[in-house]
Design a protein around this motif. Structure first.
Motif, PDB file in Angstrom:
ATOM      1  N   LEU A  49       0.788  -1.228   0.000  1.00 25.54           N
ATOM      2  CA  LEU A  49       0.000   0.000   0.000  1.00 25.54           C
ATOM      3  C   LEU A  49       0.828   1.289   0.000  1.00 25.54           C
ATOM      4  O   LEU A  49       0.554   2.195  -0.806  1.00 25.54           O
ATOM      5  CB  LEU A  49      -1.004  -0.012   1.156  1.00 25.54           C
ATOM      6  CG  LEU A  49      -1.942   1.187   1.242  1.00 25.54           C
ATOM      7  CD1 LEU A  49      -2.753   1.359  -0.034  1.00 25.54           C
ATOM      8  CD2 LEU A  49      -2.867   1.034   2.441  1.00 25.54           C
ATOM      9  N   PRO A  50       1.836   1.445   0.835  1.00 27.25           N
ATOM     10  CA  PRO A  50       2.572   2.722   0.843  1.00 27.25           C
ATOM     11  C   PRO A  50       3.219   3.078  -0.498  1.00 27.25           C
ATOM     12  O   PRO A  50       3.119   4.218  -0.954  1.00 27.25           O
ATOM     13  CB  PRO A  50       3.640   2.532   1.926  1.00 27.25           C
ATOM     14  CG  PRO A  50       3.112   1.457   2.799  1.00 27.25           C
ATOM     15  CD  PRO A  50       2.312   0.553   1.904  1.00 27.25           C
ATOM     16  N   THR A  51       3.850   2.103  -1.140  1.00 18.71           N
ATOM     17  CA  THR A  51       4.516   2.433  -2.405  1.00 18.71           C
ATOM     18  C   THR A  51       3.511   2.671  -3.518  1.00 18.71           C
ATOM     19  O   THR A  51       3.722   3.550  -4.358  1.00 18.71           O
ATOM     20  CB  THR A  51       5.526   1.336  -2.826  1.00 18.71           C
ATOM     21  OG1 THR A  51       4.872   0.078  -2.832  1.00 18.71           O
ATOM     22  CG2 THR A  51       6.727   1.324  -1.913  1.00 18.71           C
ATOM     23  N   PHE A  52       2.426   1.948  -3.530  1.00 24.36           N
ATOM     24  CA  PHE A  52       1.430   2.169  -4.576  1.00 24.36           C
ATOM     25  C   PHE A  52       0.691   3.487  -4.361  1.00 24.36           C
ATOM     26  O   PHE A  52       0.266   4.127  -5.317  1.00 24.36           O
ATOM     27  CB  PHE A  52       0.482   0.975  -4.684  1.00 24.36           C
ATOM     28  CG  PHE A  52       1.047  -0.103  -5.552  1.00 24.36           C
ATOM     29  CD1 PHE A  52       0.598  -0.291  -6.838  1.00 24.36           C
ATOM     30  CD2 PHE A  52       2.079  -0.905  -5.093  1.00 24.36           C
ATOM     31  CE1 PHE A  52       1.153  -1.255  -7.663  1.00 24.36           C
ATOM     32  CE2 PHE A  52       2.650  -1.871  -5.898  1.00 24.36           C
ATOM     33  CZ  PHE A  52       2.179  -2.048  -7.189  1.00 24.36           C
ATOM     34  N   THR A  53       0.581   3.907  -3.114  1.00 22.64           N
ATOM     35  CA  THR A  53       0.039   5.234  -2.828  1.00 22.64           C
ATOM     36  C   THR A  53       1.017   6.300  -3.310  1.00 22.64           C
ATOM     37  O   THR A  53       0.617   7.288  -3.944  1.00 22.64           O
ATOM     38  CB  THR A  53      -0.238   5.390  -1.322  1.00 22.64           C
ATOM     39  OG1 THR A  53      -1.194   4.388  -0.914  1.00 22.64           O
ATOM     40  CG2 THR A  53      -0.786   6.768  -1.001  1.00 22.64           C
ATOM     41  N   MET A  54       2.286   6.096  -3.056  1.00 21.93           N
ATOM     42  CA  MET A  54       3.312   7.058  -3.447  1.00 21.93           C
ATOM     43  C   MET A  54       3.370   7.231  -4.966  1.00 21.93           C
ATOM     44  O   MET A  54       3.541   8.345  -5.457  1.00 21.93           O
ATOM     45  CB  MET A  54       4.677   6.625  -2.918  1.00 21.93           C
ATOM     46  CG  MET A  54       5.765   7.645  -3.119  1.00 21.93           C
ATOM     47  SD  MET A  54       7.307   7.298  -2.244  1.00 21.93           S
ATOM     48  CE  MET A  54       7.609   5.590  -2.592  1.00 21.93           C
ATOM     49  N   ILE A  55       3.222   6.142  -5.715  1.00 18.69           N
ATOM     50  CA  ILE A  55       3.279   6.262  -7.169  1.00 18.69           C
ATOM     51  C   ILE A  55       1.912   6.583  -7.778  1.00 18.69           C
ATOM     52  O   ILE A  55       1.774   6.678  -8.986  1.00 18.69           O
ATOM     53  CB  ILE A  55       3.872   5.001  -7.839  1.00 18.69           C
ATOM     54  CG1 ILE A  55       2.951   3.796  -7.668  1.00 18.69           C
ATOM     55  CG2 ILE A  55       5.284   4.739  -7.353  1.00 18.69           C
ATOM     56  CD1 ILE A  55       3.308   2.617  -8.556  1.00 18.69           C
ATOM     57  N   GLU A  56       0.919   6.738  -6.913  1.00 15.77           N
ATOM     58  CA  GLU A  56      -0.438   7.107  -7.313  1.00 15.77           C
ATOM     59  C   GLU A  56      -1.044   6.100  -8.287  1.00 15.77           C
ATOM     60  O   GLU A  56      -1.644   6.471  -9.302  1.00 15.77           O
ATOM     61  CB  GLU A  56      -0.470   8.517  -7.886  1.00 15.77           C
ATOM     62  CG  GLU A  56      -0.032   9.564  -6.882  1.00 15.77           C
ATOM     63  CD  GLU A  56      -0.030  10.986  -7.422  1.00 15.77           C
ATOM     64  OE1 GLU A  56      -0.447  11.206  -8.573  1.00 15.77           O
ATOM     65  OE2 GLU A  56       0.397  11.872  -6.666  1.00 15.77           O
TER      66      GLU A  56
END
Length: 99
Positions: A49-56
């Motif tokens: 979740l954090p990285t996929f949120t970061m890359i939108e």
């Protein structure tokens, strides 16, 4: 790649690491689906979740959140399977784009 400070080599390394880790997580997610392992599936969603949120990666964010919130269910539902399949498809596309 904002952390790479315009260093192309560093940016490449960041993207390569992200693609490699995402591919591993997808393999683990597929294995969890094959084994009806809801706990592992939700743990992987929490990790991604954090990285996929970061890359939108908007297509994956809500399914990742939904799976993460079901960590204590212990039973794999049809909805969880659909969410995981959606995440897998989106993540494969992201990795392909990095290619």
């Amino acid at each position: 790649t904002a952390f790479s400070a315009d260093d192309e080599e560093a940016a490449h390394e960041i993207l390569t690491t992200f693609a490699r880790e995402t591919t591993r997580n997808l393999e683990r997610m597929q294995q969890a689906l094959d084994e009806n392992d809801a706990d592992t599936l939700c743990a992987i969603a929490h990790k991604m979740l954090p990285t996929f949120t970061m890359i939108e990666a908007h297509e994956a964010i809500q399914p990742l959140k939904d799976l993460e919130q079901q960590r204590d269910r212990h039973v794999l539902t049809e909805e969880m399977i659909r969410q995981a399949e959606s995440i897998i498809e989106c993540a494969r596309n992201v990795v392909r784009e990095i290619g």
